[in-house]
Write a protein that holds these residues in place. Structure first.
Motif, PDB file in Angstrom:
ATOM      1  N   MET A 548      23.898  -3.349  19.284  1.00  0.00           N
ATOM      2  CA  MET A 548      23.685  -3.583  17.863  1.00  0.00           C
ATOM      3  C   MET A 548      24.794  -2.960  17.021  1.00  0.00           C
ATOM      4  SD  MET A 548      19.554  -3.363  17.424  1.00  0.00           S
ATOM      5  CE  MET A 548      19.611  -4.251  15.865  1.00  0.00           C
ATOM      6  N   ALA A 549      25.351  -1.853  17.501  1.00  0.00           N
ATOM      7  CA  ALA A 549      26.464  -1.225  16.776  1.00  0.00           C
ATOM      8  C   ALA A 549      27.692  -2.120  16.817  1.00  0.00           C
ATOM      9  CB  ALA A 549      26.773   0.140  17.383  1.00  0.00           C
ATOM     10  N   GLY A 550      27.989  -2.685  18.002  1.00  0.00           N
ATOM     11  CA  GLY A 550      29.157  -3.550  18.130  1.00  0.00           C
ATOM     12  C   GLY A 550      30.454  -2.782  17.959  1.00  0.00           C
ATOM     13  N   HIS A 653      33.592 -14.851  18.560  1.00  0.00           N
ATOM     14  CA  HIS A 653      32.481 -13.912  18.753  1.00  0.00           C
ATOM     15  C   HIS A 653      32.367 -12.864  17.647  1.00  0.00           C
ATOM     16  CE1 HIS A 653      31.068 -15.223  22.696  1.00  0.00           C
ATOM     17  NE2 HIS A 653      32.328 -15.395  23.052  1.00  0.00           N
ATOM     18  N   ILE A 654      33.256 -12.925  16.671  1.00  0.00           N
ATOM     19  CA  ILE A 654      33.173 -11.951  15.572  1.00  0.00           C
ATOM     20  C   ILE A 654      32.004 -12.339  14.671  1.00  0.00           C
ATOM     21  CG2 ILE A 654      34.356 -10.964  13.586  1.00  0.00           C
ATOM     22  CD1 ILE A 654      37.004 -11.501  15.022  1.00  0.00           C
ATOM     23  N   ASP A 655      31.042 -11.450  14.527  1.00  0.00           N
ATOM     24  CA  ASP A 655      29.859 -11.712  13.703  1.00  0.00           C
ATOM     25  C   ASP A 655      30.281 -11.806  12.242  1.00  0.00           C
ATOM     26  OD1 ASP A 655      27.471 -11.089  12.015  1.00  0.00           O
ATOM     27  OD2 ASP A 655      26.494 -10.970  13.965  1.00  0.00           O
ATOM     28  N   PRO A 656      29.978 -12.915  11.557  1.00  0.00           N
ATOM     29  CA  PRO A 656      30.423 -13.079  10.166  1.00  0.00           C
ATOM     30  C   PRO A 656      29.812 -12.050   9.218  1.00  0.00           C
ATOM     31  CG  PRO A 656      28.879 -14.821  10.787  1.00  0.00           C
ATOM     32  CD  PRO A 656      29.220 -14.086  12.037  1.00  0.00           C
ATOM     33  N   GLU A 657      28.640 -11.494   9.569  1.00  0.00           N
ATOM     34  CA  GLU A 657      28.003 -10.510   8.701  1.00  0.00           C
ATOM     35  C   GLU A 657      28.548  -9.111   8.916  1.00  0.00           C
ATOM     36  OE1 GLU A 657      23.785 -10.614   8.867  1.00  0.00           O
ATOM     37  OE2 GLU A 657      23.646 -12.779   8.497  1.00  0.00           O
ATOM     38  N   THR A 658      28.805  -8.747  10.166  1.00  0.00           N
ATOM     39  CA  THR A 658      29.222  -7.367  10.452  1.00  0.00           C
ATOM     40  C   THR A 658      30.724  -7.236  10.663  1.00  0.00           C
ATOM     41  OG1 THR A 658      28.959  -7.594  12.849  1.00  0.00           O
ATOM     42  CG2 THR A 658      27.007  -6.961  11.583  1.00  0.00           C
ATOM     43  N   GLY A 659      31.412  -8.354  10.948  1.00  0.00           N
ATOM     44  CA  GLY A 659      32.833  -8.286  11.251  1.00  0.00           C
ATOM     45  C   GLY A 659      33.098  -7.638  12.599  1.00  0.00           C
ATOM     46  N   ARG A 660      32.062  -7.518  13.404  1.00  0.00           N
ATOM     47  CA  ARG A 660      32.187  -6.836  14.690  1.00  0.00           C
ATOM     48  C   ARG A 660      31.754  -7.763  15.824  1.00  0.00           C
ATOM     49  NH1 ARG A 660      32.422  -1.131  13.370  1.00  0.00           N
ATOM     50  NH2 ARG A 660      31.563  -0.401  15.376  1.00  0.00           N
ATOM     51  N   VAL A 661      32.172  -7.443  17.012  1.00  0.00           N
ATOM     52  CA  VAL A 661      31.769  -8.183  18.208  1.00  0.00           C
ATOM     53  C   VAL A 661      30.621  -7.431  18.856  1.00  0.00           C
ATOM     54  CG1 VAL A 661      32.462  -8.803  20.557  1.00  0.00           C
ATOM     55  CG2 VAL A 661      33.990  -9.290  18.632  1.00  0.00           C
ATOM     56  N   HIS A 662      29.549  -8.152  19.130  1.00  0.00           N
ATOM     57  CA  HIS A 662      28.342  -7.542  19.703  1.00  0.00           C
ATOM     58  C   HIS A 662      28.119  -8.123  21.103  1.00  0.00           C
ATOM     59  CE1 HIS A 662      27.153  -5.853  15.762  1.00  0.00           C
ATOM     60  NE2 HIS A 662      27.732  -6.950  15.278  1.00  0.00           N
ATOM     61  N   LEU A 881      30.945   1.118  23.657  1.00  0.00           N
ATOM     62  CA  LEU A 881      31.187   0.278  24.833  1.00  0.00           C
ATOM     63  C   LEU A 881      31.183   1.099  26.115  1.00  0.00           C
ATOM     64  CD1 LEU A 881      34.182  -2.015  23.700  1.00  0.00           C
ATOM     65  CD2 LEU A 881      31.752  -2.613  23.748  1.00  0.00           C
ATOM     66  N   GLN A 882      30.800   0.444  27.196  1.00  0.00           N
ATOM     67  CA  GLN A 882      30.997   0.977  28.537  1.00  0.00           C
ATOM     68  C   GLN A 882      31.721  -0.087  29.326  1.00  0.00           C
ATOM     69  OE1 GLN A 882      29.809  -0.060  31.647  1.00  0.00           O
ATOM     70  NE2 GLN A 882      30.082   1.746  32.898  1.00  0.00           N
ATOM     71  N   VAL A 883      32.867   0.250  29.877  1.00  0.00           N
ATOM     72  CA  VAL A 883      33.638  -0.676  30.701  1.00  0.00           C
ATOM     73  C   VAL A 883      34.050   0.070  31.966  1.00  0.00           C
ATOM     74  CG1 VAL A 883      35.688  -2.116  30.872  1.00  0.00           C
ATOM     75  CG2 VAL A 883      34.474  -1.958  28.695  1.00  0.00           C
ATOM     76  N   HIS A 884      33.415  -0.298  33.074  1.00  0.00           N
ATOM     77  CA  HIS A 884      33.684   0.324  34.371  1.00  0.00           C
ATOM     78  C   HIS A 884      33.434   1.835  34.313  1.00  0.00           C
ATOM     79  CE1 HIS A 884      34.817  -3.593  35.476  1.00  0.00           C
ATOM     80  NE2 HIS A 884      36.016  -3.594  34.915  1.00  0.00           N
ATOM     81  N   ASP A 885      34.491   2.640  34.286  1.00  0.00           N
ATOM     82  CA  ASP A 885      34.324   4.100  34.322  1.00  0.00           C
ATOM     83  C   ASP A 885      34.628   4.735  32.965  1.00  0.00           C
ATOM     84  OD1 ASP A 885      33.905   3.790  37.095  1.00  0.00           O
ATOM     85  OD2 ASP A 885      36.065   3.837  37.448  1.00  0.00           O
ATOM     86  N   GLU A 886      34.625   3.925  31.920  1.00  0.00           N
ATOM     87  CA  GLU A 886      35.051   4.381  30.600  1.00  0.00           C
ATOM     88  C   GLU A 886      33.943   4.202  29.568  1.00  0.00           C
ATOM     89  OE1 GLU A 886      38.489   3.171  27.289  1.00  0.00           O
ATOM     90  OE2 GLU A 886      38.154   1.934  29.069  1.00  0.00           O
ATOM     91  N   LEU A 887      33.860   5.184  28.652  1.00  0.00           N
ATOM     92  CA  LEU A 887      32.980   5.077  27.492  1.00  0.00           C
ATOM     93  C   LEU A 887      33.844   5.116  26.241  1.00  0.00           C
ATOM     94  CD1 LEU A 887      30.041   7.479  28.476  1.00  0.00           C
ATOM     95  CD2 LEU A 887      30.095   4.981  28.577  1.00  0.00           C
ATOM     96  N   LEU A 888      33.538   4.218  25.290  1.00  0.00           N
ATOM     97  CA  LEU A 888      34.297   4.153  24.047  1.00  0.00           C
ATOM     98  C   LEU A 888      33.381   4.519  22.889  1.00  0.00           C
ATOM     99  CD1 LEU A 888      37.103   3.313  22.840  1.00  0.00           C
ATOM    100  CD2 LEU A 888      36.055   1.091  22.343  1.00  0.00           C
ATOM    101  N   PHE A 889      33.872   5.421  22.015  1.00  0.00           N
ATOM    102  CA  PHE A 889      33.110   5.900  20.863  1.00  0.00           C
ATOM    103  C   PHE A 889      33.877   5.604  19.584  1.00  0.00           C
ATOM    104  CE2 PHE A 889      32.194   8.505  24.520  1.00  0.00           C
ATOM    105  CZ  PHE A 889      30.837   8.788  24.451  1.00  0.00           C
ATOM    106  N   GLU A 890      33.133   5.531  18.480  1.00  0.00           N
ATOM    107  CA  GLU A 890      33.734   5.485  17.151  1.00  0.00           C
ATOM    108  C   GLU A 890      33.236   6.712  16.407  1.00  0.00           C
ATOM    109  OE1 GLU A 890      34.670   1.970  13.984  1.00  0.00           O
ATOM    110  OE2 GLU A 890      32.562   2.232  14.524  1.00  0.00           O
TER     111      GLU A 890
END
Length: 935
Positions: A548-550, A653-662, A881-890
Motif C-alpha cells: 500500500m505504501a508503494g 503501473h504508476i498509480d495516477p492517484e499516488t504517483g507510485r508503483v504498488h 520493497l524486498q528484492v531477494h536479499d535486500e530491503l528498501l526503505f524511504e
C-alpha cells in the motif's frame, strides 16, 4: 434381477482413483508398522464420498471398480514399445495397490481385473453389454481414451471436477464425434502411452482430416487428394504406423468375461467386514464416520499416526457436508446481517471473502462480502451490484434493489472484522485486507488457508483455492468465467446479477472454512507450526503495508531510458548486421536461425515443428562461447527486454492517484520461501549489467526524503559455509575477507596480493554457481569459455572444498529417503521429482541441493521483515520493497543513520535465537535520492 431398461451401471476407473489419491496427499504411514497407506486412505475417502453422493436420477443401480492387472497386454504383442516410456510406479505406492483391491471388496463392490487386458477394455465390454441390454452407463473417469465409448446411453463423469462428459464434451476435446476419436488418436499419437501416430500431425490437424475424409482407411486411400505436400507425404510414408496406432488406441469391447452387468448389482457393505478393514488400516476417523453412517458402534482403532487426519478428517470435516449452492443465503437486510455477526461472535471465528470489480487491490471497488459459519452454512452480502440496464443512456450507475447501503453494512462488519476475540479465516487474506483497509477497516486476527497449505505442501502443488478445493475436498469450484465471461465481452463483478453472484461468492467462504478445518490441526502434525505462526502469518500484514505504501517512480526518467535503450538496440543491430554480412530482423528467431545455421554454418541447429530453427537463450549462450554474433544477439535481447518489460511497462503501473508503483508480493510463489512480486515484477530487474542497474535510477524518494537500502552480503554462501562446515569459508567470513578472492587464491594458487579482476570474477561465478548446482555447460555459458575449461574449474573447486560435495550427496540422499528437504528453521520443501529419471533427474537433484540454502536465506529475511515494523516504529521511515536479499526503505532526510542502525541490528540478528550460525550475517547499507544510488 436381470439388468435392463431403467438400470444404471457405474464403472469406476480404479487406477485413476489410486493415482489421484496418491498424488493428492503427502506420504502417510501406519503407526503400528510404518507401512505406507496414504493412497489407500485417499482411495477409501474417494470411494465413500462417491457412494454418499449416489442419489437422484443419475444414481447407480449397478456398480463396479475396474483395475489394470499387470503391465503386459495384447497391445505389447502388437507393438513392443507400447507404454515403454512410462515411469516405474513409485516404490511407496507399490505395496498399496493390493490394499486398494481389498478396500473395494470391503465396501462390497465388485473388483474387476483381467490378465492381458487393460481396465479400459473391460470397461468398454461392460459398457457395450449394458447398453445393448437397454440400460445406461456412466464411466467414472476423465481418461481421454475412454471418450470413444461415449454416446448411445454412455457418458463419462469426472469425479474430481464434478463434470459430466457427453457427446458435446467429446467434440470439444477432440473436434470429432466419439466414433471418430480413435481415428484422431491414431493420427495424433500419444506420447504418454508411446503410441507413434503420424509425425507432425496433432489433434487439431487430425480432426480436420477426419472430418473431411472419414475414417483412417478412407483417409489413407484418398491421401493423394490432400493439398499440403508435406502432410500428404506423411500419410503415405507412415500409413502402416498409423494403422498400428489405431490398433493400439481402439478399445476391445469383446473381452471374454465370466460375468456381466447382471452380476454388478449395488450391494450394501457388510459392517463387520468394512470396519474390520478400516480398523486394520488404522483409519481412525474414517472408521468412526462410516460406523455412524451404518448405525453401528465404532470399533476401537489404534491411535492413528499424526498424519492420518490428512486423509481422514473427523465427523466435523467438510467432506461430510455436501456442497449445496441452493442452501447459500443472500443477506439483504441489516437484521439478518446482525444475526450472522452475532453468531460469528458466539462461535469465535468466521470465514470471509470479498468480491471486487478487479484484481488490483489499490484501484478496485468492493462489491460484496461473503461469510461462512460452518461447512455448508454460508451467505453473501451484496453491496454494490448494478441494476440491469445500468449501462444504458439513462441507467447510469443505479444499484440493484435489495442491497444494504454500503456504509451501514461496513459499519456493522467493521465491528466484527476488527474484533480481536473473533478469528477471521480467509484464503489469501492479504488481498481482502488491503481492499478493506482502503475503506478504513483493519482485519485482525486472521488465519490464512493459502499460507497453511504453503507451509505444509510447498513443492507439491499450487495453493490457490480451486486447486486446494479439488485436492482436499474433492470439489470443483464455480469458475469465475461462468459469471463474468472472458476477453472483450468480460464484465466486472458488479454487473453480475445478485442471484448468480450468491452461489459463487458464498462458496468461496464455505470452501475456505472447510479447508481451515482440515488444515489447522495438521500444522502441528506436519511440524510446521513455527513456520506458519512465526513467519508466514505475521508476514502477510507487513507485506500488505509495504504494497500500500508503494514506491515513487519517475516517469520522465523511464522515458529517457526507453529512448536510450532504443538507441542502444539500434547500435547493436548495426554490429550484428556487420558480423552477419547482411541485414535481417534481429527479433525474428526464424531469420536469426537461418543466419546462424544456414549462412554461417554454426553447429547445433535444430528445426522445430514449423521447420524454423530454434534460437532460445541456451542455444545462443552455447554459441556465444565460440562466436561474437550470438553474443551480440544476447546483448540485444537483454536491452530489448529491459525496454519492453521495465522502462516502457513500468510507466503503465504508476498509480495516477499516488504517483507510485504498488507491486503485489507473492508470499507462496516459490517452494523455497523466496518472495515473488507481480504487477509489476520487481524481483527480476537485472543487476549484473550496467543497463539493468540503471533501471533502479527511476525509483526515487519523495521530496525531503531519501531511500535507504540494506542488503545481506553473500548470505547464501555464508549459509553454505555453515551447513557444509567448510572451515576455509567459515574462517574467511569471520575474518571479513574478500570471499571471492580467497576462493580464487585457494583454487588457482594465486596469492591474494597478485589477484586479478578476471581470476576473482571466475571464482565468484563458481561460488554462486555451485549453490545452484551449476554444470560445466552452465559455467561455460556464463563465463563464455570452453566447456572443458569450465568443468575443470568446477572439479578443482570440489577438490579444494570436499565438504560441499559431502553436503550435496547427503542432501540428495535425505530427499530420496524422505521426499523432502528442510531449512534450518524447519520449513519443509517437498521434492516429488527427486526419483525422476532422464533429464528431470538432474534438475530435481539441483533443486533439492539448493532448496535448504536458498530457503534458509529466505527464512532469515522473512524473520527480519516480521520484526522490522516494531524496530523502526517511531522513526519517520517506511519499508517499501524486498528484492531477494535486500530491503528498501524511504526515510526523512536526516534520519538515515538511525534507520540504518535499527534495521541492521534486526537483519544481522534475524537468525537468532532459533539458529546460531557459525559465520556472522552482514547487512551492507547505502543511501541515495534513488534506488541505484542507495544500492
Amino acid at each position: 434381477m436381470s439388468f435392463g431398461k431403467g438400470h444404471h451401471l457405474h464403472l469406476i476407473d480404479g487406477s485413476a482413483f489410486i493415482f489421484r489419491a496418491y498424488h493428492a496427499l503427502p506420504p502417510l504411514t501406519r503407526r503400528s508398522d510404518g507401512a505406507p497407506v496414504g493412497a489407500v486412505a485417499g482411495f477409501c475417502n474417494m470411494l465413500q464420498r462417491y457412494i454418499d453422493a449416489n442419489e437422484g436420477p443419475d444414481a447407480a443401480t449397478h456398480l463396479a471398480v475396474i483395475f489394470d492387472k499387470g503391465s503386459h497386454t495384447f497391445r505389447n504383442d502388437l507393438y513392443e514399445a507400447y507404454k515403454a516410456n512410462r515411469e516405474e510406479m513409485p516404490e511407496e505406492l507399490r505395496p498399496q495397490i493390493p490394499l486398494t483391491r481389498r478396500a473395494v471388496e470391503a465396501f462390497n463392490i465388485p473388483c474387476i481385473e483381467l490378465e492381458g487386458f487393460e481396465a479400459d477394455d473391460i470397461i468398454a465390454t461392460l459398457a457395450r453389454e449394458a447398453r445393448e441390454a437397454g440400460g445406461r452407463v456412466t464411466i467414472v473417469s476423465s481418461d481421454k481414451d475412454l471418450m470413444q465409448l461415449v454416446g448411445g446411453g454412455v457418458e463419462m463423469f469426472d469425479a474430481m471436477k464434478n463434470r459430466r462428459i457427453d457427446v458435446d464434451g467429446v467434440r470439444e476435446k477432440f473436434g470429432v464425434d466419439p466414433a471418430r476419436v480413435v481415428d484422431v488418436q491414431a493420427l495424433a499419437g500419444d506420447s504418454v502411452d508411446n503410441v507413434p501416430g503420424a509425425p507432425g500431425i496433432g489433434v487439431k490437424t487430425a480432426a480436420l482430416l477426419v472430418n473431411e475424409f472419414g475414417d483412417i482407411e478412407t483417409l489413407l486411400a484418398r491421401a493423394e487428394e490432400i493439398k499440403q505436400p508435406k502432410r500428404r507425404q506423411t500419410l503415405v510414408d507412415y500409413a502402416d504406423q498409423i494403422r498400428l496406432s489405431k490398433s493400439l488406441v481402439q478399445l476391445d469391447d469383446a473381452v471374454a468375461l465370466e460375468f456381466g452387468p447382471d452380476d454388478l448389482e449395488l450391494r450394501e457393505p457388510d459392517a463387520e467386514t468394512l470396519l474390520g478393514f478400516l480398523t486394520e488400516m488404522e483409519f481412525r476417523t474414517l472408521t468412526r464416520r462410516i460406523a455412524d453412517a451404518l448405525g453401528v458402534e465404532p470399533p476401537v482403532v489404534p491411535e492413528a499416526a499424526p498424519q492420518e487426519t490428512e486423509a481422514d478428517a473427523g465427523p466435523e470435516a467438510p467432506a461430510d457436508a455436501p456442497f449445496d449452492p441452493a442452501a447459500y443465503l443472500c443477506i439483504r437486510d441489516m437484521a439478518t446481517l446482525a444475526d450472522w455477526i452475532a453468531r460469528a461472535r458466539a462461535r469465535g471465528r468466521v470465514a470471509f471473502d470479498t468480491e471486487t470489480t478487479g484484481l488490483d487491490e489499490m484501484r478496485c471497488d468492493l462489491v460484496g462480502v461473503s461469510l461462512a459459519l460452518a461447512p455448508g452454512e454460508a451467505a453473501y452480502v451484496p453491496l454494490a451490484h448494478k441494476a440491469d440496464g445500468a449501462d444504458d443512456l439513462f441507467g447510469g450507475d443505479a444499484l440493484a434493489e435489495g442491497q444494504i447501503p454500503m456504509e451501514e453494512a461496513l459499519a456493522a462488519l467493521r465491528d466484527l472484522l476488527e474484533d480481536d476475540a473473533v478469528l477471521k479465516i480467509g484464503q489469501n487474506v492479504k488481498y481482502d485486507a488491503k481492499v478493506l483497509a482502503r475503506l478504513g477497516i483493519r482485519v485482525a486476527p486472521v488465519d490464512d488457508t493459502l499460507l497453511m497449505s504453503y507451509a505444509m505442501y510447498s513443492g507439491l502443488h499450487g495453493h490457490g483455492m480451486d486447486t486446494l478445493a479439488e485436492r482436499y475436498l474433492g470439489h470443483a469450484c464455480i469458475p469465475i468465467k461462468e459469471l463474468i465471461g472472458s476477453g472483450k465481452s468480460q464484465i466486472t463483478f458488479d454487473r453480475v446479477p445478485i442471484d448468480k453472484a450468491v452461489p459463487y461468492a458464498a462458496e468461496d467462504a464455505d470452501v475456505t472454512l472447510r479447508l481451515w478445518e482440515r488444515f489447522k490441526p495438521q500444522l502441528h502434525a506436519a511440524h510446521v507450526t513455527r513456520v506458519y505462526e512465526r513467519m508466514e502469518r505475521p508476514l502477510a500484514p507487513v507485506l500488505a503495508r509495504m504494497e500500500m505504501a508503494g514506491v515513487k517512480v519517475d516517469r520522465d526518467t523511464l522515458s529517457r531510458m526507453s529512448g536510450a535503450f532504443a538507441q542502444k538496440m539500434a547500435a547493436l543491430e548495426a554490429e550484428i548486421h556487420d558480423l552477419a554480412g547482411e541485414s535481417f530482423n534481429v527479433g525474428s528467431p526464424k531469420q536469426l536461425g537461418e543466419i546462424l545455421f544456414d549462412r554461417m554454418g554454426l553447429p547445433g541447429g535444430k528445426r522445430g515443428k514449423t521447420g524454423a530453427y530454434a534460437t532460445p537463450a541456451d542455444v545462443l549462450e552455447d554459441l556465444a562461447t565460440e562466436h561474437e554474433l550470438p553474443r551480440k544477439v544476447l546483448d540485444w535481447r537483454g536491452v530489448s527486454k529491459l525496454k519492453s518489460t521495465y522502462t516502457d511497462a513500468l510507466q503503465e503501473h504508476i498509480d495516477p492517484e499516488t504517483g507510485r508503483v504498488h507491486t503485489s508480493f507473492v508470499q507462496s510463489g516459490a517452494a523455497t520461501g523466496r518472495l515473488a512480486s507481480s504487477d509489476p515484477n520487481l524481483q527480476n530487474i537485472p543487476i549484473r549489467t550496467e543497463e539493468g542497474r540503471r533501471i533502479r535510477e527511476a525509483f526515487v524518494a519523495e521530496e525531503g526524503k531519501v531511500l535507504v537500502s540494506l542488503d545481506y552480503s553473500q548470505i547464501e554462501l555464508r549459509i553454505l559455509a555453515h551447513v557444509a562446515g567448510i572451515e576455509q569459508l567459515e574462517r574467511a567470513f569471520r575474518e571479513g575477507q574478500d570471499i571471492h578472492a580467497m576462493t580464487a587464491s585457494e583454487m588457482f594458487d594465486v596469492p591474494l596480493d597478485e589477484m586479478t579482476p578476471e581470476i576473482r570474477r571466475r571464482a565468484k561465478a563458481i561460488n554462486f554457481g555451485v549453490i545452484y548446482g551449476i554444470s560445466g555447460f552452465g559455467l561455460a555459458r556464463q563465463l563464455r569459455i570452453p566447456r572443458g575449461e569450465a568443468q575443470g574449474f568446477i572439479d578443482r573447486y570440489f577438490e579444494r572444498f570436499p565438504g560441499i560435495r559431502a553436503y550435496m550427496d547427503e542432501t540428495v540422499a535425505f530427499a530420496k529417503e524422505h521426499g523432502r528437504v528442510e531449512t534450518l528453521f524447519g520449513r519443509v520443501i517437498h521434492t516429488p521429482e527427486i526419483g525422476a529419471r532422464g533429464p528431470r533427474a538432474g534438475f530435481a537433484k539441483r533443486a533439492a541441493i539448493n532448496a535448504p540454502i536458498q530457503g534458509t536465506a529466505a527464512d532469515i529475511i522473512r524473520r527480519a521483515m516480521v520484526r522490522m515494523p516494531a524496530a523502526i516504529e517511531g522513526l519517520p521511515a517506511e519499508m517499501l520493497l524486498q528484492v531477494h536479499d535486500e530491503l528498501l526503505f524511504e526515510v526523512e532526510a536526516g534520519a538515515e543513520d538511525a534507520l540504518i542502525a535499527a534495521a541492521r541490528e534486526v537483519m544481522e540478528g534475524a537468525a537468532e535465537p532459533v539458529v546460531k550460525l557459525s559465520v556472522p550475517l552482514v547487512a551492507d547499507a547505502g543511501t541515495g535520492a534513488n534506488w541505484a544510488a542507495a544500492h
